[in-house]
Design an enzyme around this catalytic site. Structure first.
Site, short mmCIF file in Angstrom:
data_model
loop_
_atom_site.label_atom_id
_atom_site.label_comp_id
_atom_site.label_asym_id
_atom_site.label_seq_id
_atom_site.Cartn_x
_atom_site.Cartn_y
_atom_site.Cartn_z
N THR A 29 0.84 -1.19 0.00
CA THR A 29 0.00 0.00 0.00
C THR A 29 0.88 1.24 0.00
O THR A 29 1.74 1.40 0.86
CB THR A 29 -0.93 0.00 1.22
OG1 THR A 29 -1.88 -1.06 1.07
CG2 THR A 29 -1.66 1.32 1.36
N GLN A 103 -3.96 -7.58 -6.21
CA GLN A 103 -4.44 -8.07 -4.92
C GLN A 103 -5.84 -7.52 -4.66
O GLN A 103 -6.05 -6.31 -4.60
CB GLN A 103 -3.50 -7.66 -3.79
CG GLN A 103 -3.86 -8.36 -2.48
CD GLN A 103 -3.01 -7.90 -1.32
OE1 GLN A 103 -3.03 -6.73 -0.95
NE2 GLN A 103 -2.26 -8.82 -0.72
N HIS A 182 -6.69 -11.13 -0.87
CA HIS A 182 -6.12 -10.64 0.38
C HIS A 182 -6.91 -11.22 1.55
O HIS A 182 -8.03 -10.80 1.83
CB HIS A 182 -6.18 -9.11 0.41
CG HIS A 182 -5.26 -8.46 1.40
ND1 HIS A 182 -4.68 -9.15 2.44
CD2 HIS A 182 -4.82 -7.18 1.51
CE1 HIS A 182 -3.91 -8.32 3.14
NE2 HIS A 182 -3.98 -7.11 2.59
N ASN A 185 -3.50 -9.73 7.35
CA ASN A 185 -3.28 -8.40 7.94
C ASN A 185 -4.50 -7.79 8.61
O ASN A 185 -4.62 -6.57 8.72
CB ASN A 185 -2.72 -7.44 6.89
CG ASN A 185 -1.38 -7.88 6.35
OD1 ASN A 185 -0.82 -8.89 6.80
ND2 ASN A 185 -0.87 -7.16 5.37
N TYR A 187 -7.75 -7.83 7.67
CA TYR A 187 -8.84 -7.33 6.83
C TYR A 187 -9.96 -8.37 6.75
O TYR A 187 -9.92 -9.39 7.44
CB TYR A 187 -8.28 -6.89 5.48
CG TYR A 187 -7.27 -5.78 5.66
CD1 TYR A 187 -7.64 -4.57 6.25
CD2 TYR A 187 -5.93 -5.95 5.32
CE1 TYR A 187 -6.71 -3.56 6.48
CE2 TYR A 187 -4.99 -4.95 5.54
CZ TYR A 187 -5.39 -3.75 6.12
OH TYR A 187 -4.47 -2.76 6.37
N ARG A 234 -3.15 -14.52 0.05
CA ARG A 234 -2.19 -14.07 1.07
C ARG A 234 -2.80 -14.26 2.45
O ARG A 234 -3.95 -13.89 2.68
CB ARG A 234 -1.83 -12.60 0.86
CG ARG A 234 -0.77 -12.08 1.84
CD ARG A 234 -0.42 -10.62 1.61
NE ARG A 234 1.00 -10.45 1.39
CZ ARG A 234 1.74 -9.49 1.95
NH1 ARG A 234 1.19 -8.63 2.77
NH2 ARG A 234 3.02 -9.39 1.67
N ASN A 242 -3.67 -4.82 13.36
CA ASN A 242 -5.11 -4.59 13.37
C ASN A 242 -5.82 -5.45 14.41
O ASN A 242 -6.96 -5.88 14.21
CB ASN A 242 -5.71 -4.80 11.97
CG ASN A 242 -5.43 -3.64 11.05
OD1 ASN A 242 -5.37 -2.49 11.48
ND2 ASN A 242 -5.24 -3.92 9.76
N GLY A 325 9.23 -6.55 0.17
CA GLY A 325 8.44 -5.33 0.24
C GLY A 325 9.28 -4.08 0.29
O GLY A 325 9.54 -3.44 -0.74
N ARG A 326 9.76 -3.74 1.47
CA ARG A 326 10.47 -2.47 1.64
C ARG A 326 11.73 -2.39 0.78
O ARG A 326 12.07 -1.31 0.27
CB ARG A 326 10.80 -2.26 3.12
CG ARG A 326 9.57 -1.92 3.97
CD ARG A 326 9.86 -1.96 5.45
NE ARG A 326 10.11 -3.31 5.92
CZ ARG A 326 10.48 -3.64 7.15
NH1 ARG A 326 10.65 -2.68 8.05
NH2 ARG A 326 10.67 -4.89 7.49
#
Length: 371
Positions: A29, A103, A182, A185, A187, A234, A242, A325-326
């Site tokens: 994101t 995603q 997704h 995480n 959601y 995922r 969260n 990712g990063r």
């Protein structure tokens, strides 16, 4: 056990696609879609074009409906303008010889009435406030606390499934090569899977079989659109982000993996560790083993991997592919840097979410630095 120092750079058969390497770009994101409308732009297309050297790009979480939105400036895949915006992105990646999956995302309770149609309450399996969870509703709102959601009614479940099915259809029209669902995480689908957030007493809650029902129905609907070989999922079995928790993640995700295996989807991407929070210190080896034993197709590992750890985990049979990712945020040519053993750019965390080109498309490639 594989013995190959170049294992990360070998082609890999994922479903019916041949990936150029085993170095994947994780869904990230970045909150840089055009407002109003949550539409991808030419800047987004350039961002993904720069990173097309990945074996596969899994594009950022993208809401399948207005109800599925949880943060300002995140993209959607439920309007024609959004489909056309994403077409710019997929064209850019394909021009560079890359593959890109979208995603599909519904945030469930991780939203705010100001982001919801008609100011409605966000939805969830149960009306449980996620303590400590936050979102942002505008560029200058700062992080604000999540409120108590409303529980979905039984007769609303077909609409949730349809939102994902339509999102899958729209992703195909936008030119993607496949989709990732997704279910991680904290959601919506993760909220249904985990015992801490699903306290329902109907066929969508209570027992593990019931908690897995909606995610599996969503997977089946998306397979009907794409075929199983172009669908992945995922999960984050031990993630605490969260306000998430499951009483028995080994059983929960081992069972889920077995049921997904029966549906013959292409891959499971597992968030093993996260800077956003994890209930296990380090990688949850027991959960990883349970998933690997239950799922016979491709396992993708995610979570703070270095080059050397990624290579060793593949050699040891712990994973097939690794998503970064990063490192991909700050190194658009990450596979080439890995190949050459070149220094890596450091990321600027202050530019992760929202903003403009800075910290998005201005990280230098090796070719830029050598001129």
């Amino acid at each position: 056990m594989v013995q190959n120092d170049d294992i990360l750079f070998e082609p890999f058969e994922l479903g019916d696609l041949t990936l150029r390497n085993r170095i994947l770009m994780a869904p990230l994101t970045r909150s840089r879609s055009k407002q109003p409308g949550d539409v991808p732009t030419e800047m987004n297309a350039e961002y993904y074009r720069q990173r097309a050297g990945a074996g596969l790009i899994i594009a950022e979480a993208t809401q399948v409906s207005p109800q599925g939105k949880g943060y300002a400036f995140t993209p959607g895949i439920h309007s024609e303008e959004q489909v056309e915006g994403w077409r710019r992105v997929t064209d850019a990646v394909h021009e560079e010889g890359g593959y890109i999956f979208l995603q599909l995302w519904h945030v469930g309770r991780i939203s705010h009435p100001e982001l919801q149609p008609n100011g409605n309450k966000p939805v969830a399996p149960s009306a449980i406030k996620p303590e400590g969870a936050k979102t942002y509703i505008s560029a200058d709102s700062g992080m604000i606390e999540i409120q108590t959601p409303r529980a979905l009614e039984l007769d609303e479940m077909p609409d949730i499934i349809e939102q994902f099915r339509q999102g899958a259809e729209n992703a195909k029209r936008a030119g993607f090569d496949g989709v990732e669902i997704h279910a991680a995480n904290g959601y919506l689908l993760d909220q249904f899977i985990k015992s801490g957030s699903n306290h329902r007493d109907d066929e969508y809650g209570g027992s593990l079989e019931n908690r897995l029902r909606l995610p599996l129905e969503v997977v089946a609907a998306v397979i009907d659109v794409w075929g199983a070989q172009r669908v992945g999922i995922r999960v984050s079995p031990t993630g605490s982000f969260n306000a998430m928790e499951d009483a028995d993640p080994v059983t929960t995700f081992g069972t889920f993996a077995k049921k997904l295996d029966a549906l013959k989807i292409a891959f499971i991407e597992v968030v093993e560790d996260s800077f956003q929070g994890n209930h296990v210190s380090g990688r949850p080896e027991a959960v990883i083993e349970a998933i690997r034993e239950s799922f016979t197709r491709t396992y993708i590992a995610n979570g703070g991997y270095t080059f050397n750890e990624a290579k060793q985990r593949i050699i040891d049979g712990k994973t097939d592919l690794v998503s970064f990712g990063r490192l991909f945020i700050s190194n658009p040519d990450l596979p080439e840097r890995f190949r050459l053993g070149a220094p890596l750019n450091e990321w600027d965390e202050s530019t992760f979410y929202g903003g403009d080109e800075r910290g998005y498309i201005d990280y230098p490639k090796l070719s830029d630095q050598s001129t």
